[in-house]
Design a protein around this motif. Structure first.
Motif, short mmCIF file in Angstrom:
data_model
loop_
_atom_site.label_atom_id
_atom_site.label_comp_id
_atom_site.label_asym_id
_atom_site.label_seq_id
_atom_site.Cartn_x
_atom_site.Cartn_y
_atom_site.Cartn_z
N VAL A 128 -10.21 39.86 -53.60
CA VAL A 128 -9.89 39.68 -52.13
C VAL A 128 -10.32 38.30 -51.89
O VAL A 128 -9.62 37.51 -51.33
N VAL A 129 -11.55 38.05 -52.55
CA VAL A 129 -12.25 36.74 -52.15
C VAL A 129 -10.98 35.64 -52.99
O VAL A 129 -10.93 34.50 -52.39
N ARG A 130 -10.52 35.95 -54.05
CA ARG A 130 -9.75 35.01 -54.76
C ARG A 130 -8.39 34.84 -54.14
O ARG A 130 -7.82 33.53 -54.14
N THR A 131 -7.78 35.72 -53.34
CA THR A 131 -6.30 35.66 -52.79
C THR A 131 -6.38 35.48 -51.33
O THR A 131 -5.29 35.31 -50.74
N SER A 132 -7.37 35.93 -50.49
CA SER A 132 -7.38 36.17 -48.83
C SER A 132 -7.17 34.91 -48.41
O SER A 132 -7.74 33.83 -48.84
N ASP A 133 -6.42 34.94 -47.50
CA ASP A 133 -5.95 33.54 -46.80
C ASP A 133 -6.84 33.38 -45.55
O ASP A 133 -6.91 32.29 -44.88
N VAL A 134 -7.76 34.59 -45.26
CA VAL A 134 -8.54 34.53 -44.27
C VAL A 134 -9.98 34.40 -44.93
O VAL A 134 -10.26 34.75 -45.88
N PRO A 135 -11.26 33.92 -44.20
CA PRO A 135 -12.65 33.71 -44.74
C PRO A 135 -12.92 35.34 -45.17
O PRO A 135 -12.58 36.35 -44.27
N VAL A 136 -13.66 35.36 -46.29
CA VAL A 136 -14.16 36.73 -46.53
C VAL A 136 -15.68 36.49 -46.71
O VAL A 136 -16.49 35.68 -47.28
N LEU A 137 -16.57 37.53 -46.06
CA LEU A 137 -17.87 37.49 -45.81
C LEU A 137 -18.33 38.70 -46.82
O LEU A 137 -18.03 39.65 -46.27
N VAL A 138 -19.13 38.46 -47.70
CA VAL A 138 -19.49 39.42 -48.82
C VAL A 138 -20.99 39.70 -48.43
O VAL A 138 -21.94 38.76 -48.52
N ILE A 139 -21.46 40.83 -48.38
CA ILE A 139 -22.71 41.60 -48.02
C ILE A 139 -23.23 42.22 -49.20
O ILE A 139 -22.59 43.20 -49.60
N LYS A 140 -24.37 42.02 -49.65
CA LYS A 140 -25.24 42.74 -50.68
C LYS A 140 -26.03 43.72 -50.26
O LYS A 140 -26.29 45.04 -50.92
N ASN A 141 -26.90 43.43 -49.19
CA ASN A 141 -28.26 44.20 -48.61
C ASN A 141 -28.10 44.56 -47.26
O ASN A 141 -27.32 44.00 -46.81
N ASP A 142 -28.94 45.37 -47.42
CA ASP A 142 -29.13 46.03 -45.68
C ASP A 142 -29.80 44.66 -44.87
O ASP A 142 -30.83 44.25 -45.12
N ILE A 143 -29.08 44.14 -44.09
CA ILE A 143 -29.51 43.07 -43.18
C ILE A 143 -29.63 43.55 -41.75
O ILE A 143 -28.75 44.14 -41.05
#
Length: 274
Positions: A128-143
């Protein structure tokens, strides 16, 4: 930012991402489109009319029960949420939903990938990061509280990055964050500090709305390590950069710094496609 897409597999990482999406939705009075890609056996997706319908309905029932439990969580109170269960393959369903609902931002959880899995298979998040035309926010940990004070934007500051930078700047300003503009020097891509700073100053000259920012030139072995190491030194809340959407052999041989960051960074990463 009025429409946020959150694909979920009901994992811990998906819950971490949902918490962040909820925080953004509250801040922007946005709607969360909460979507699950139902992992049906292949023969269910073949169009065969002789399927065991009760078994198919059971899969759907289980998915909706998990959604009901998810929606009971306190952090989702008073947030507008649209729930959808799809039977596409995960990546295809996400890209279709972005178009169908006119999504402004995708928020995804990820546990990262490494080794052969990273090289040959990759995660749906990476695709999705590679192809999305809109920004992509990726979360790894509990914030617990998603509040951006220090936002690192890494770039080579060429003209084709300006549209991407406008999006990053809007995101930073929505939090009143300090934008740390980062140029990473590497041994095989070395420029003097003076030349790098001039390039950065020329790049931002037309952005009057850029008021809270700092310029940084950082030396490291690779661009990815430079971004990660610099972000650690300032305890950044978010890392942002562009992605060119490379695919096929070009992606295999050249790789993508943004995808590497998504896989390896423990901090939230947001990508903007050129």
């Amino acid at each position: 930012m009025k429409k946020i897409l959150l694909p979920t597999d009901f994992s811990d990482q998906a819950t971490y991402a949902l918490k962040v999406a909820a925080s953004l939705a509250k801040q922007n009075d946005a709607t969360i489109y909460l979507m699950h890609m139902l992992e049906l056996p292949t023969h269910f997706l073949s169009g065969d009319t002789n399927l065991d319908v009760p078994e198919q309905l059971l899969f759907m029932k289980i998915a909706h029960e998990r959604f009901e439990k998810t929606l009971e969580q306190d952090f989702l109170k008073d947030i507008k949420i649209e729930v959808n269960v799809e039977t596409h393959k995960a990546f295809d369903g996400i890209t279709e939903a972005i178009r169908q609902y006119d999504i402004d931002l995708v928020v995804m959880g990820s546990s990262g990938a490494s080794g052969l899995k990273e090289m040959f298979i990759g995660s749906n998040t990476e695709k999705v990061v590679r192809t999305s035309d809109v920004p992509v926010l990726v979360i790894k940990n509990d914030i617990e509280n998603f509040n951006i004070e220090n936002f690192v934007f890494a770039s080579d500051f060429t003209n084709d990055q300006k549209l991407v930078f406008e999006q990053a700047l809007d995101f930073a300003n929505s939090f009143n964050a300090t934008l740390h503009l980062l140029f990473v020097n590497t041994p095989n891509r070395f420029v003097t500090t003076a030349a790098a700073e001039k390039k950065m100053k020329d790049f931002i000259a037309d952005f009057d709305e850029l008021t809270k920012y700092e310029l940084h030139v950082y030396n490291d072995d690779t661009i990815e390590r430079g971004i990660l190491n610099f972000s650690r030194t300032i305890d950044a809340d978010l890392i942002g950069m562009s992605t060119h959407g490379r695919q096929g052999l070009a992606h295999f041989f050249n790789g993508s710094i943004s995808e590497d960051l998504v896989n390896h960074a423990l901090r939230p990463v947001i990508t903007f496609r050129i």
